[in-house]
Design a protein around this motif. Structure first.
Motif, PDB file in Angstrom:
ATOM      1  N   SER A  78      -7.831 -16.335   7.711  1.00 33.17           N
ATOM      2  CA  SER A  78      -9.280 -16.314   7.899  1.00 33.17           C
ATOM      3  C   SER A  78     -10.058 -16.703   6.643  1.00 33.17           C
ATOM      4  CB  SER A  78      -9.738 -14.944   8.401  1.00 33.17           C
ATOM      5  OG  SER A  78      -9.402 -13.948   7.460  1.00 33.17           O
ATOM      6  N   GLY A  79      -9.386 -16.847   5.525  1.00 36.12           N
ATOM      7  CA  GLY A  79     -10.030 -17.273   4.290  1.00 36.12           C
ATOM      8  C   GLY A  79     -10.137 -18.775   4.130  1.00 36.12           C
ATOM      9  N   TRP A  80      -9.655 -19.525   5.115  1.00 36.98           N
ATOM     10  CA  TRP A  80      -9.714 -20.990   5.080  1.00 36.98           C
ATOM     11  C   TRP A  80     -10.428 -21.475   6.329  1.00 36.98           C
ATOM     12  CZ3 TRP A  80      -8.200 -23.471   0.786  1.00 36.98           C
ATOM     13  CH2 TRP A  80      -7.353 -22.783  -0.092  1.00 36.98           C
ATOM     14  N   LEU A  81     -11.555 -22.134   6.140  1.00 39.04           N
ATOM     15  CA  LEU A  81     -12.376 -22.562   7.268  1.00 39.04           C
ATOM     16  C   LEU A  81     -12.558 -24.076   7.270  1.00 39.04           C
ATOM     17  CD1 LEU A  81     -15.217 -19.900   6.991  1.00 39.04           C
ATOM     18  CD2 LEU A  81     -13.155 -19.798   8.412  1.00 39.04           C
ATOM     19  N   ASP A  82     -12.596 -24.648   8.454  1.00 38.10           N
ATOM     20  CA  ASP A  82     -12.993 -26.038   8.657  1.00 38.10           C
ATOM     21  C   ASP A  82     -14.405 -26.022   9.214  1.00 38.10           C
ATOM     22  OD1 ASP A  82     -10.759 -27.462   7.819  1.00 38.10           O
ATOM     23  OD2 ASP A  82      -9.841 -27.511   9.807  1.00 38.10           O
ATOM     24  N   VAL A  83     -15.279 -26.823   8.607  1.00 35.47           N
ATOM     25  CA  VAL A  83     -16.663 -26.927   9.053  1.00 35.47           C
ATOM     26  C   VAL A  83     -16.867 -28.359   9.548  1.00 35.47           C
ATOM     27  CG1 VAL A  83     -19.081 -26.680   8.406  1.00 35.47           C
ATOM     28  CG2 VAL A  83     -17.345 -25.213   7.334  1.00 35.47           C
ATOM     29  N   SER A  84     -17.328 -28.494  10.780  1.00 34.19           N
ATOM     30  CA  SER A  84     -17.478 -29.811  11.395  1.00 34.19           C
ATOM     31  C   SER A  84     -18.569 -30.619  10.702  1.00 34.19           C
ATOM     32  CB  SER A  84     -17.816 -29.668  12.877  1.00 34.19           C
ATOM     33  OG  SER A  84     -19.146 -29.202  13.028  1.00 34.19           O
ATOM     34  N   ASP A 132     -26.997 -32.153   6.588  1.00 34.88           N
ATOM     35  CA  ASP A 132     -27.871 -32.347   5.430  1.00 34.88           C
ATOM     36  C   ASP A 132     -27.327 -31.556   4.238  1.00 34.88           C
ATOM     37  OD1 ASP A 132     -29.162 -29.710   5.226  1.00 34.88           O
ATOM     38  OD2 ASP A 132     -30.272 -30.281   7.020  1.00 34.88           O
ATOM     39  N   ASP A 133     -27.821 -31.919   3.058  1.00 36.85           N
ATOM     40  CA  ASP A 133     -27.279 -31.334   1.834  1.00 36.85           C
ATOM     41  C   ASP A 133     -27.577 -29.849   1.693  1.00 36.85           C
ATOM     42  OD1 ASP A 133     -26.033 -33.666   1.121  1.00 36.85           O
ATOM     43  OD2 ASP A 133     -27.547 -34.271  -0.351  1.00 36.85           O
ATOM     44  N   SER A 134     -28.638 -29.353   2.315  1.00 34.49           N
ATOM     45  CA  SER A 134     -28.900 -27.910   2.227  1.00 34.49           C
ATOM     46  C   SER A 134     -27.815 -27.131   2.970  1.00 34.49           C
ATOM     47  CB  SER A 134     -30.288 -27.564   2.755  1.00 34.49           C
ATOM     48  OG  SER A 134     -30.393 -27.837   4.131  1.00 34.49           O
ATOM     49  N   GLU A 135     -27.350 -27.668   4.099  1.00 25.93           N
ATOM     50  CA  GLU A 135     -26.252 -27.017   4.828  1.00 25.93           C
ATOM     51  C   GLU A 135     -24.961 -27.079   4.018  1.00 25.93           C
ATOM     52  OE1 GLU A 135     -26.686 -29.526   8.176  1.00 25.93           O
ATOM     53  OE2 GLU A 135     -27.950 -28.135   9.266  1.00 25.93           O
ATOM     54  N   TRP A 175     -22.511 -23.863   2.097  1.00 27.26           N
ATOM     55  CA  TRP A 175     -21.061 -23.653   2.077  1.00 27.26           C
ATOM     56  C   TRP A 175     -20.512 -23.640   0.659  1.00 27.26           C
ATOM     57  CZ3 TRP A 175     -18.875 -21.429   5.896  1.00 27.26           C
ATOM     58  CH2 TRP A 175     -19.431 -21.525   7.167  1.00 27.26           C
ATOM     59  N   LEU A 176     -21.075 -24.446  -0.208  1.00 29.87           N
ATOM     60  CA  LEU A 176     -20.657 -24.422  -1.604  1.00 29.87           C
ATOM     61  C   LEU A 176     -20.960 -23.056  -2.213  1.00 29.87           C
ATOM     62  CD1 LEU A 176     -19.695 -25.598  -4.270  1.00 29.87           C
ATOM     63  CD2 LEU A 176     -21.956 -26.617  -4.552  1.00 29.87           C
ATOM     64  N   ASP A 177     -22.150 -22.529  -1.935  1.00 34.10           N
ATOM     65  CA  ASP A 177     -22.516 -21.205  -2.451  1.00 34.10           C
ATOM     66  C   ASP A 177     -21.605 -20.117  -1.898  1.00 34.10           C
ATOM     67  OD1 ASP A 177     -24.577 -22.316  -3.947  1.00 34.10           O
ATOM     68  OD2 ASP A 177     -26.130 -21.816  -2.475  1.00 34.10           O
ATOM     69  N   VAL A 178     -21.291 -20.183  -0.611  1.00 31.81           N
ATOM     70  CA  VAL A 178     -20.393 -19.198   0.008  1.00 31.81           C
ATOM     71  C   VAL A 178     -19.019 -19.254  -0.661  1.00 31.81           C
ATOM     72  CG1 VAL A 178     -19.119 -18.651   2.125  1.00 31.81           C
ATOM     73  CG2 VAL A 178     -21.572 -19.080   2.235  1.00 31.81           C
ATOM     74  N   ALA A 179     -18.516 -20.460  -0.893  1.00 36.16           N
ATOM     75  CA  ALA A 179     -17.199 -20.609  -1.519  1.00 36.16           C
ATOM     76  C   ALA A 179     -17.205 -20.041  -2.935  1.00 36.16           C
ATOM     77  CB  ALA A 179     -16.786 -22.082  -1.529  1.00 36.16           C
ATOM     78  N   ARG A 180     -18.242 -20.328  -3.690  1.00 35.19           N
ATOM     79  CA  ARG A 180     -18.323 -19.815  -5.064  1.00 35.19           C
ATOM     80  C   ARG A 180     -18.405 -18.288  -5.080  1.00 35.19           C
ATOM     81  NH1 ARG A 180     -22.211 -24.148  -8.108  1.00 35.19           N
ATOM     82  NH2 ARG A 180     -20.484 -25.342  -8.985  1.00 35.19           N
ATOM     83  N   GLU A 181     -19.208 -17.714  -4.205  1.00 37.84           N
ATOM     84  CA  GLU A 181     -19.319 -16.252  -4.153  1.00 37.84           C
ATOM     85  C   GLU A 181     -18.001 -15.617  -3.733  1.00 37.84           C
ATOM     86  OE1 GLU A 181     -22.612 -15.392  -1.575  1.00 37.84           O
ATOM     87  OE2 GLU A 181     -24.007 -16.480  -2.865  1.00 37.84           O
TER      88      GLU A 181
END
Length: 116
Positions: free
Chosen positions: A79-85, A91-94, A98-104
């Motif tokens: 569950s720690g590895w996700l694929d996002v379509s 857009d870059d905000s979306e 995900w970048l912020d979630v990964a860093r946290e």
């Protein structure tokens, strides 16, 4: 890697351009972006974003539209590895979400606790 994966890697690279600590490597058919040797994100064929999160966040985030547990070969990852379509990161905000979630999740976010 295909054109969609290359385009996603370019978008990730642009968002991470100010972070000199990020290393980019080809791994498992993915263009992976690592911080301190840990995968944060990966650009996969078809423009799919691979995101590494902690298990607790992964269990909650998989309920979002366009998100599923990552599959590598015939193996469904934890569950720690996700694929996002690609549709979920149009857009870059979306993508930045995900970048912020990964860093946290991987502990690579800036420490604001005041401890050294």
């Amino acid at each position: 890697m295909d054109a969609a994966g290359d385009e996603l890697a370019d978008r990730i690279r642009a968002l991470l351009s100010a972070d000199i600590e990020i290393e980019e490597r080809r791994m498992f058919g993915t263009r992976a972006f690592l911080d301190d040797g840990r995968i944060l994100l990966g650009a996969r064929p078809g423009g799919v974003l691979l995101v590494r999160v902690d298990d607790e966040n992964g269990a909650a985030l998989v309920a979002r539209a366009g998100v599923a547990r990552a599959v590598m070969g015939s193996r469904t990852m934890g569950s720690g590895w996700l694929d996002v379509s690609p549709e979920a990161i149009e857009d870059d905000s979306e993508l930045m979400f995900w970048l912020d979630v990964a860093r946290e999740s991987t502990g690579s976010a800036t420490d604001t606790s005041g401890s050294d």
